[in-house]
Design an enzyme around this catalytic site. Structure first.
Site, short mmCIF file in Angstrom:
data_model
loop_
_atom_site.label_atom_id
_atom_site.label_comp_id
_atom_site.label_asym_id
_atom_site.label_seq_id
_atom_site.Cartn_x
_atom_site.Cartn_y
_atom_site.Cartn_z
N LYS A 197 0.85 -1.19 0.00
CA LYS A 197 0.00 0.00 0.00
C LYS A 197 0.89 1.24 0.00
O LYS A 197 1.43 1.63 1.02
CB LYS A 197 -0.93 0.04 1.21
CG LYS A 197 -1.94 1.20 1.10
CD LYS A 197 -2.48 1.65 2.42
CE LYS A 197 -3.24 2.96 2.27
NZ LYS A 197 -2.33 4.07 1.82
N GLU A 212 9.30 16.78 15.11
CA GLU A 212 9.77 16.45 13.76
C GLU A 212 8.99 17.31 12.77
O GLU A 212 7.80 17.10 12.54
CB GLU A 212 9.55 14.97 13.45
CG GLU A 212 10.06 14.58 12.08
CD GLU A 212 9.78 13.12 11.75
OE1 GLU A 212 10.62 12.50 11.10
OE2 GLU A 212 8.70 12.62 12.13
N GLY A 266 6.28 5.58 8.47
CA GLY A 266 5.45 6.78 8.46
C GLY A 266 5.51 7.49 9.79
O GLY A 266 6.47 7.36 10.55
N CYS A 272 13.29 11.01 7.58
CA CYS A 272 13.08 10.68 8.99
C CYS A 272 14.35 10.79 9.81
O CYS A 272 14.29 10.98 11.04
CB CYS A 272 12.48 9.27 9.13
SG CYS A 272 13.48 7.97 8.37
N GLU A 324 8.85 1.78 11.44
CA GLU A 324 9.83 2.85 11.38
C GLU A 324 9.05 4.15 11.39
O GLU A 324 8.47 4.56 10.38
CB GLU A 324 10.72 2.77 10.14
CG GLU A 324 11.82 3.83 10.15
CD GLU A 324 12.56 3.95 8.85
OE1 GLU A 324 12.89 5.09 8.48
OE2 GLU A 324 12.81 2.92 8.21
#
Length: 527
Positions: free
Chosen positions: A212, A422, A264, A321, A287
């Site tokens: 996906k 973040e 994500g 990330c 992650e």
């Protein structure tokens, strides 16, 4: 992905890069369900066949062109059911479920070669769907080919272990077996690169797969799967489900999905972790978010630091990330570092993503831009000082949008938005510290634990700091590089279970223990 791969430059100036002006690559023919007037409509790819969406699909505006590049259909629950059912059948009774390690290796090796053969087309698709510069897109393609090649080799080396010294009459061994059906949820920032972290090890282990991708960036997932099918993968063994959150939720909770691999946000990761066992217990690899602390000591080479952190903070528009988004610098050098980094950031070239000279492209979408820009404005209100950037530029010669100037901030406040959250954009913050103990304590106080980097030419100092930092990865005098040979994974709110390396493939397996009793049981109560 290595720095070299991400900067790979083929100098192919004669190749016209604007995919939007010549239609989507033939690699997507399998997934196009309508290509009449207007942008093509893409459907989910189930068993090698496109599934037409309900309605005309949602328009996706390309950040690289400013226009509608394609329409993407939503993945209904019936599409998820069909994809999982085919994957289950391929694993339980199909040819893929009975394939040998050599068979799997051949498919992955052929796919690596096909990715290299179609590198220009894949790089075009990456630019079109993400807005990243073409040089970075080429590097992402090279990294994906490298991952398929590496895990193709590991497919022939999936082993357990033997145990013989546990008694006079007992011999035991373990067997690594494929876990079954794997659901892979891929983000938009590196849609092909992160697919390369998940898909090759899942297939190398012998799983069948449902992918996906993000609805923002489905093109390269569909193209990569088309290449896998060309390489000989059984069509039922892999499907691509397009859609928003409900499709992903249905996939995660499905009873016939055995393992889930997700990359994500932390918020979505928490939701997946909570719901993955709603129908039956299953293992999950997450992650999630990160806020990489960068420790710069008084023994660092500032020339190297400035160049290294310019890349770490602004590569892929900071949508990484493990981006170097929080720089903790010794007070003796922090001021100079902040000024020099701000000056270097101001010289980065923003422009047409297909141009060879462009170093930064637009952010992935207007919605994402709005969130990053709002965080900068919040930081200003909190007293954070802007050393450079923080503006909305409009580079000439391109319709690409939205752009954000590379931004360098300064603050002493660890509770500020810029230091704590973040932001996932071209924004980094410099913070001075007075002692190494203080720097480590402040770095480890973060909710995240994905990665860190240490910059020092004192080997003992660098190693001491590395061992004290509570993160999954530490770079010394470097940043952001990832290699398929070594694991990459986080701690705390950055997730758990690693990708890449042998560990990344073994996640997609189950261990079975076999005991052989050579003498039979004599006495019921005898140990």
């Amino acid at each position: 992905m290595t720095t070299a791969e991400l900067h790979e430059d083929h100098n192919d100036h004669d190749h016209h890069r604007d995919t939007a002006h010549r239609g989507l690559t033939p690699l997507l023919d399998r997934a196009i369900v309508s290509s009449g007037e207007g942008p093509p409509v893409l459907g989910s790819l189930v068993g090698g066949v496109a599934v037409a969406p309900e309605g005309e699909g949602t328009a996706r505006i390309s950040p690289a062109t400013g226009g509608i590049a394609f329409r993407v259909g939503g993945g209904s629950l019936s599409v998820v059911e069909a994809a999982v059912a085919r994957a289950r059948a391929a694993f339980d009774t199909g040819t893929w479920g009975r394939a040998s390690g050599r068979d799997r290796a051949r498919v992955l090796a052929r796919t690596a070669l096909l990715i290299e053969e179609h590198a220009a087309e894949l790089a075009d698709l990456l630019v079109l769907e993400t807005g990243k510069p073409i040089r970075e897109a080429r590097g992402e393609v090279a990294a994906a080919a490298n991952a398929f090649e590496y895990f193709g080799g590991l497919a022939r080396d999936l082993n357990g272990r033997t145990v013989r010294d546990i008694g006079d009459s007992v011999f035991a061994f373990t067997v690594r077996e494929p876990a079954g059906v794997a659901a892979l949820i891929v983000p938009w920032n590196f849609p092909l690169g992160i697919l390369g972290q998940k898909l090759p090890p899942a297939l190398a282990a012998g799983c069948s797969v449902v992918v996906k991708p993000s609805p923002l960036t489905p093109l390269t997932s569909l193209a990569a799967v088309s290449l896998l099918l060309e390489a000989g993968l059984e069509p039922d063994a892999i499907s691509v489900v397009l859609g928003e959150g409900p499709a992903g939720a249905a996939l995660v909770a499905h009873r016939d999905v055995d393992v889930v691999s997700f990359t994500g946000s932390t918020a979505t990761g928490r939701h997946i972790a909570a719901h993955a066992g709603s129908q039956r217990l299953k293992r999950v690899a997450l992650e999630a978010g990160g806020k990489t602390p960068v420790l710069v000591t008084a023994h660092a080479d500032l020339d190297e630091v400035v160049e290294g952190l310019t890349f770490a903070a602004f590569f892929n528009q900071g949508q990484v990330c493990v981006a170097g988004s929080r720089i903790l610098a010794d007070a003796a050098v922090a001021g100079e570092l902040g000024e020099r980094l701000a000056g270097r950031a101001a010289r980065l070239v923003l422009g047409d993503p297909w141009s060879e000279s462009t170093q930064m492209g637009p952010l992935v979408s207007q919605q994402h831009f709005d969130g990053v820009f709002a965080a900068i404005e919040t930081s200003r209100a909190e007293g954070v000082r802007v050393l450079s950037g923080g503006r909305r530029p409009e580079p000439g010669g391109t319709r690409a949008r939205p752009f954000l100037d590379p931004t360098v901030l300064w603050t002493d406040d660890d509770h500020s938005t810029a230091a704590r959250e973040e932001l996932f954009g071209p924004v980094t913050v410099v913070q001075p510290y007075s002692s190494l103990d203080e720097a480590v304590e402040r770095a480890n106080a973060s909710a995240y634990g994905l990665a860190a980097s240490v910059w020092s030419n004192d080997v003992r100092e660098a190693m001491d700091l590395t061992l004290r930092l509570r993160t999954g990865t530490v770079w010394i005098n470097g940043s952001t590089d990832a290699f398929p040979e070594i694991p990459l994974g986080g701690r705390r709110d950055s997730g758990y279970n690693a990708e890449f390396g042998r560990e990344g493939m073994e996640f997609f397996t189950e261990s079975k223990t076999v005991q052989i009793n050579r003498a039979g049981r004599k006495d019921w109560y005898t140990a």
